[in-house]
Design a protein around this motif. Structure first.
Motif, PDB file in Angstrom:
ATOM      1  N   SER A 292      64.571 -19.023 -12.296  1.00 44.44           N
ATOM      2  CA  SER A 292      64.655 -17.866 -11.542  1.00 44.44           C
ATOM      3  C   SER A 292      63.866 -18.590  -9.892  1.00 44.44           C
ATOM      4  CB  SER A 292      64.324 -16.675 -11.356  1.00 44.44           C
ATOM      5  OG  SER A 292      64.504 -16.327 -12.385  1.00 44.44           O
ATOM      6  N   ILE A 293      62.817 -19.830 -10.380  1.00 42.67           N
ATOM      7  CA  ILE A 293      62.354 -20.311  -9.165  1.00 42.67           C
ATOM      8  C   ILE A 293      63.446 -21.050  -8.832  1.00 42.67           C
ATOM      9  CG2 ILE A 293      60.631 -21.912  -8.709  1.00 42.67           C
ATOM     10  CD1 ILE A 293      59.558 -19.512  -8.633  1.00 42.67           C
ATOM     11  N   ARG A 294      63.862 -21.687  -9.593  1.00 43.98           N
ATOM     12  CA  ARG A 294      64.975 -22.730  -9.030  1.00 43.98           C
ATOM     13  C   ARG A 294      66.107 -22.280  -8.739  1.00 43.98           C
ATOM     14  NH1 ARG A 294      64.396 -24.996 -15.205  1.00 43.98           N
ATOM     15  NH2 ARG A 294      63.593 -27.315 -14.500  1.00 43.98           N
ATOM     16  N   TRP A 295      66.498 -20.847  -9.235  1.00 43.30           N
ATOM     17  CA  TRP A 295      67.475 -20.056  -8.425  1.00 43.30           C
ATOM     18  C   TRP A 295      66.887 -19.606  -7.023  1.00 43.30           C
ATOM     19  CZ3 TRP A 295      66.583 -15.042  -6.331  1.00 43.30           C
ATOM     20  CH2 TRP A 295      67.528 -15.043  -5.418  1.00 43.30           C
ATOM     21  N   LEU A 296      65.813 -19.250  -6.610  1.00 44.11           N
ATOM     22  CA  LEU A 296      65.602 -19.127  -5.014  1.00 44.11           C
ATOM     23  C   LEU A 296      65.429 -20.433  -4.717  1.00 44.11           C
ATOM     24  CD1 LEU A 296      63.911 -17.433  -3.985  1.00 44.11           C
ATOM     25  CD2 LEU A 296      61.620 -18.455  -4.358  1.00 44.11           C
ATOM     26  N   SER A 297      65.215 -21.674  -5.601  1.00 44.97           N
ATOM     27  CA  SER A 297      64.746 -22.421  -4.448  1.00 44.97           C
ATOM     28  C   SER A 297      66.300 -23.830  -3.689  1.00 44.97           C
ATOM     29  CB  SER A 297      64.211 -24.224  -5.363  1.00 44.97           C
ATOM     30  OG  SER A 297      65.679 -24.672  -6.074  1.00 44.97           O
ATOM     31  N   HIS A 298      67.360 -22.525  -4.450  1.00 47.13           N
ATOM     32  CA  HIS A 298      68.782 -23.348  -4.229  1.00 47.13           C
ATOM     33  C   HIS A 298      69.153 -22.238  -3.222  1.00 47.13           C
ATOM     34  CE1 HIS A 298      69.782 -24.948  -7.786  1.00 47.13           C
ATOM     35  NE2 HIS A 298      69.016 -25.648  -6.873  1.00 47.13           N
ATOM     36  N   GLY A 299      68.585 -21.204  -2.343  1.00 54.52           N
ATOM     37  CA  GLY A 299      68.490 -20.924  -1.066  1.00 54.52           C
ATOM     38  C   GLY A 299      68.716 -21.345  -0.076  1.00 54.52           C
ATOM     39  N   ARG A 300      69.155 -21.925   0.911  1.00 49.43           N
ATOM     40  CA  ARG A 300      68.659 -21.781   2.179  1.00 49.43           C
ATOM     41  C   ARG A 300      67.591 -21.341   3.246  1.00 49.43           C
ATOM     42  NH1 ARG A 300      72.672 -22.811   7.706  1.00 49.43           N
ATOM     43  NH2 ARG A 300      71.037 -23.346   9.316  1.00 49.43           N
ATOM     44  N   TYR A 301      67.247 -20.506   2.690  1.00 48.32           N
ATOM     45  CA  TYR A 301      66.019 -19.750   3.303  1.00 48.32           C
ATOM     46  C   TYR A 301      65.181 -18.956   2.245  1.00 48.32           C
ATOM     47  CZ  TYR A 301      68.016 -20.493   7.764  1.00 48.32           C
ATOM     48  OH  TYR A 301      68.910 -20.562   8.575  1.00 48.32           O
ATOM     49  N   PRO A 302      64.802 -19.794   1.227  1.00 48.49           N
ATOM     50  CA  PRO A 302      63.817 -19.292   0.279  1.00 48.49           C
ATOM     51  C   PRO A 302      62.753 -18.825   0.465  1.00 48.49           C
ATOM     52  CG  PRO A 302      63.668 -21.484  -0.047  1.00 48.49           C
ATOM     53  CD  PRO A 302      64.419 -21.268   0.880  1.00 48.49           C
ATOM     54  N   LEU A 303      62.059 -17.316  -0.143  1.00 45.96           N
ATOM     55  CA  LEU A 303      60.258 -17.262   0.035  1.00 45.96           C
ATOM     56  C   LEU A 303      60.241 -16.592  -1.109  1.00 45.96           C
ATOM     57  CD1 LEU A 303      58.679 -17.096   2.581  1.00 45.96           C
ATOM     58  CD2 LEU A 303      60.174 -14.847   3.316  1.00 45.96           C
ATOM     59  N   LEU A 304      58.799 -16.960  -1.179  1.00 48.02           N
ATOM     60  CA  LEU A 304      58.347 -16.213  -2.707  1.00 48.02           C
ATOM     61  C   LEU A 304      57.418 -15.594  -2.066  1.00 48.02           C
ATOM     62  CD1 LEU A 304      57.288 -16.336  -5.630  1.00 48.02           C
ATOM     63  CD2 LEU A 304      55.236 -18.168  -5.612  1.00 48.02           C
ATOM     64  N   LEU A 305      56.650 -14.115  -2.940  1.00 52.26           N
ATOM     65  CA  LEU A 305      56.345 -13.397  -2.309  1.00 52.26           C
ATOM     66  C   LEU A 305      55.059 -12.664  -3.023  1.00 52.26           C
ATOM     67  CD1 LEU A 305      58.657 -11.032  -0.042  1.00 52.26           C
ATOM     68  CD2 LEU A 305      56.702 -12.699   0.915  1.00 52.26           C
ATOM     69  N   SER A 306      54.376 -13.448  -3.336  1.00 52.06           N
ATOM     70  CA  SER A 306      53.452 -12.926  -4.280  1.00 52.06           C
ATOM     71  C   SER A 306      51.780 -12.507  -4.510  1.00 52.06           C
ATOM     72  CB  SER A 306      53.560 -13.750  -5.243  1.00 52.06           C
ATOM     73  OG  SER A 306      52.448 -13.788  -6.835  1.00 52.06           O
ATOM     74  N   LYS A 307      50.591 -12.431  -4.442  1.00 56.20           N
ATOM     75  CA  LYS A 307      49.392 -12.860  -5.111  1.00 56.20           C
ATOM     76  C   LYS A 307      49.160 -14.305  -4.882  1.00 56.20           C
ATOM     77  CE  LYS A 307      47.296 -11.720 -10.101  1.00 56.20           C
ATOM     78  NZ  LYS A 307      46.521 -13.387  -9.618  1.00 56.20           N
ATOM     79  N   THR A 308      47.610 -14.408  -5.057  1.00 56.27           N
ATOM     80  CA  THR A 308      47.341 -15.411  -4.525  1.00 56.27           C
ATOM     81  C   THR A 308      47.139 -16.711  -6.024  1.00 56.27           C
ATOM     82  OG1 THR A 308      44.826 -14.775  -4.112  1.00 56.27           O
ATOM     83  CG2 THR A 308      46.514 -16.233  -2.299  1.00 56.27           C
ATOM     84  N   GLY A 309      47.455 -16.307  -7.123  1.00 55.92           N
ATOM     85  CA  GLY A 309      47.490 -16.954  -8.267  1.00 55.92           C
ATOM     86  C   GLY A 309      48.051 -18.484  -8.634  1.00 55.92           C
ATOM     87  N   PRO A 310      47.131 -19.237  -8.145  1.00 56.93           N
ATOM     88  CA  PRO A 310      47.213 -20.084  -8.785  1.00 56.93           C
ATOM     89  C   PRO A 310      48.424 -21.703  -9.137  1.00 56.93           C
ATOM     90  CG  PRO A 310      45.029 -20.543  -8.894  1.00 56.93           C
ATOM     91  CD  PRO A 310      45.788 -18.300  -9.549  1.00 56.93           C
ATOM     92  N   ASN A 311      49.091 -20.385 -10.826  1.00 52.96           N
ATOM     93  CA  ASN A 311      50.201 -21.362 -10.977  1.00 52.96           C
ATOM     94  C   ASN A 311      51.543 -20.103 -10.325  1.00 52.96           C
ATOM     95  OD1 ASN A 311      48.146 -22.220 -13.057  1.00 52.96           O
ATOM     96  ND2 ASN A 311      48.296 -20.769 -14.516  1.00 52.96           N
ATOM     97  N   THR A 312      51.171 -19.344 -10.071  1.00 50.87           N
ATOM     98  CA  THR A 312      52.762 -19.226  -9.344  1.00 50.87           C
ATOM     99  C   THR A 312      52.552 -20.212  -7.937  1.00 50.87           C
ATOM    100  OG1 THR A 312      52.211 -17.034 -10.019  1.00 50.87           O
ATOM    101  CG2 THR A 312      53.480 -17.067  -8.573  1.00 50.87           C
TER     102      THR A 312
END
Length: 413
Positions: A292-312
Motif C-alpha cells: 500500500s505504501i508503494r501504491w501511495l508513492s506512485h501517485g502524483r500527490y501522495p500524502l501520509l496522515l498518521s500519528k508520530t510513530g517512528p517506523n510509520t
C-alpha cells in the motif's frame, strides 16, 4: 566470529524484535564465511522484562485513558523500571535490588556460547548485557544498537559505561553528545535499516483488494492518501471529512488499526460522502501495508496522515512520501515531529484541528505536496539508501567484533 543480538519481544508490538532480525539479516549479507549471527529474546533470560512489556502494552492500548493520563502512566512505569535498573547498576558490585539474582541465566549463556560481540537493541538491554558479562567467563564487546532515538531521553536507556553506541541519524548522536555529555568517540551514526529491504518474510505476497480504486480520469495525477489511525479514535473522522469535502476526490486508504468502532464510523462517512474511491480496513498484514505504501508513492500527490510513530514515518520517508503527523505525546515518539520538520518533508501538530487546517491548505495547493515530496525523495536517496546503510553497518559492527575497534566511516547527517 559470533555476534549475538538481544531484543525485546514484548516491548513495542514486536517492532524491537523485528529491528533485531533486520539487523541480523543485514549482517548476514557479509561475505565472511565464519560469521555466526543469532537473535535472542531478552525476556527468555530475564522474565522481568516480559512483565514490564505486558504493562507497557496495557497502558498504550487502554482506550479509556486520555493522552495526559496515558503519558503519566507511562512515565510512572519508566520511573519504576529506572529504580530497578538504576544509574550505574551495570558496574555496581554488588548490584542493589533484585537484578543481582536475575543475571545468572544471561551470564551462563555468555559463558557457554562465548560470543565475540553482543548487541542490545535497547539501551537497558545493553546495560544488562554489560552487567552479565562481568559475571561470566566470557569477554565479548558490548554495544548498544539504537533503533528509536526517542528512547534515549529515558535514563534506563543511557550509559556511558557502554563504549559503543550506534544511532540511525546524526540527530541522535547530537542528542547524546550535547544533552547527555557522551564523548564523540562513543557514538556513531550509521543510518536506518528498513525491514522489508532486508527481511524477505516481511513482504509476503499481497493481494490487490486492499488498494482503493483510482479515479479513472486522473489515473496518473490524482491525490493518493493513506490515513493510519493507531489509537487515534473519533478525531480521525474529522480528518476524513476534511478530505471528503476538499473537492479533490483523492484515492484514500484508511486503516483504523484494531478499532472496529472507528472503522464503522469511517465506512458510514464514506457512504455519506459517496467516496467510492476510499478503502477502509481495520488492519493490514505487513506485506499488504508495504504494498500500500508503494501504491501511495506512485501517485502524483501522495500524502501520509498518521500519528508520530517512528517506523510509520521512516517507512513512508523511504518511499519519498510527505507527511502530516499528529503528536502522541509518548517519549519514544516526541522526536519524530521535530525530525520531519527539520528535514522539510512534513509537519507535526498537537491537535487534530490544526492538522486538518493544514491538510485542507495542502489539498487546495497540490504543488506544496509536490515540493515536500521532492524533499522526501532527496532525503531517502541521500540518507536511506539501503545498500549504503547496510555497508556502513556491516563495516562498523563487524570491525568492532573482530578488533574491538571501529573503522572510520562517514557519519549520516
Amino acid at each position: 566470529m559470533k555476534v549475538h543480538l538481544f531484543a525485546m519481544k514484548t516491548w513495542g508490538e514486536l517492532g524491537n524484535l523485528l529491528a533485531a532480525k533486520t539487523l541480523a539479516a543485514c549482517l548476514a549479507e557479509s561475505d565472511d564465511p565464519n560469521l555466526e549471527i543469532e537473535v535472542f529474546e531478552t525476556e527468555r533470560f530475564m522474565p522481568r522484562f516480559a512483565h514490564y512489556g505486558e504493562r507497557i502494552a496495557a497502558i498504550i492500548k487502554d482506550r479509556s485513558l486520555d493522552v495526559p493520563t496515558r503519558i503519566a502512566c507511562y512515565h510512572a512505569l519508566m520511573e519504576e523500571i529506572g529504580d530497578v535498573f538504576y544509574p550505574g547498576f551495570e558496574t555496581d558490585e554488588p548490584i542493589r535490588g533484585p537484578v543481582a539474582d536475575e543475571l545468572g541465566p544471561l551470564a551462563e549463556h555468555l559463558s557457554s556460547h562465548r560470543p565475540d560481540l553482543v548487541l542490545g537493541t535497547k539501551g537497558v538491554i545493553a546495560r544488562v548485557l554489560h552487567a552479565a558479562t562481568q559475571r561470566s567467563s566470557a569477554d565479548p564487546v558490548v554495544a548498544n544498537f539504537v533503533t528509536n532515538e526517542g528512547l534515549l531521553t529515558l535514563p534506563i536507556h543511557r550509559s556511558t559505561t557502554i563504549r559503543h553506541h550506534f544511532v540511525p541519524f546524526e540527530s541522535g548522536r547530537r542528542l547524546l553528545l550535547e544533552r547527555y555529555g557522551y564523548g564523540p568517540d562513543l557514538v556513531r551514526a550509521v543510518g536506518r535499516l528498513i525491514a522489508h529491504a532486508h527481511v524477505s518474510s516481511v513482504t509476503p505476497q499481497a493481494t490487490d483488494s486492499v488498494l482503493p480504486a483510482a479515479a479513472p480520469a486522473a489515473a496518473q495525477t490524482e491525490h493518493r492518501i493513506i490515513v493510519f489511525s493507531n489509537r487515534g479514535g473519533s478525531p480521525y473522522l474529522d480528518l476524513l471529512r476534511t478530505i471528503g469535502e476538499s473537492g479533490t476526490r483523492p484515492s484514500v486508504l484508511f486503516i483504523g488499526y484494531n478499532d472496529p468502532d472507528l472503522v464503522a464510523g469511517a465506512r458510514a462517512l464514506q457512504a455519506e460522502l459517496d467516496a467510492d474511491n476510499w478503502h477502509v480496513v481495520e488492519r493490514l498484514g505487513q506485506g499488504d501495508y508495504i504494498k500500500s505504501i508503494r501504491w501511495l508513492s506512485h501517485g502524483r500527490y501522495p500524502l501520509l496522515l498518521s500519528k508520530t510513530g517512528p517506523n510509520t514515518m521512516l517507512e513512508a520517508t523511504y518511499f519519498g512520501i510527505p507527511q502530516l503527523l499528529l503528536g502522541s505525546g509518548l517519549p519514544a515518539e516526541e522526536w519524530v515531529g521535530p525530525f520531519v520538520e527539520e528535514h522539510g518533508f512534513g509537519l507535526s501538530f498537537r491537535t487534530m484541528d490544526a492538522l486538518c487546517e493544514t491538510l485542507a491548505a495542502w489539498l487546495a495547493d497540490p504543488e506544496e505536496i509536490a515540493r515536500r515530496r521532492a524533499v522526501a525523495e532527496r532525503f531517502s536517496r541521500d540518507l536511506m539508501n539501503q545498500q549504503t546503510v547496510g555497508d556502513t553497518i556491516r563495516s562498523s559492527i563487524l570491525s568492532l567484533a573482530r578488533t574491538n575497534e571501529l573503522v572510520a566511516t562517514e557519519q549520516p547527517a
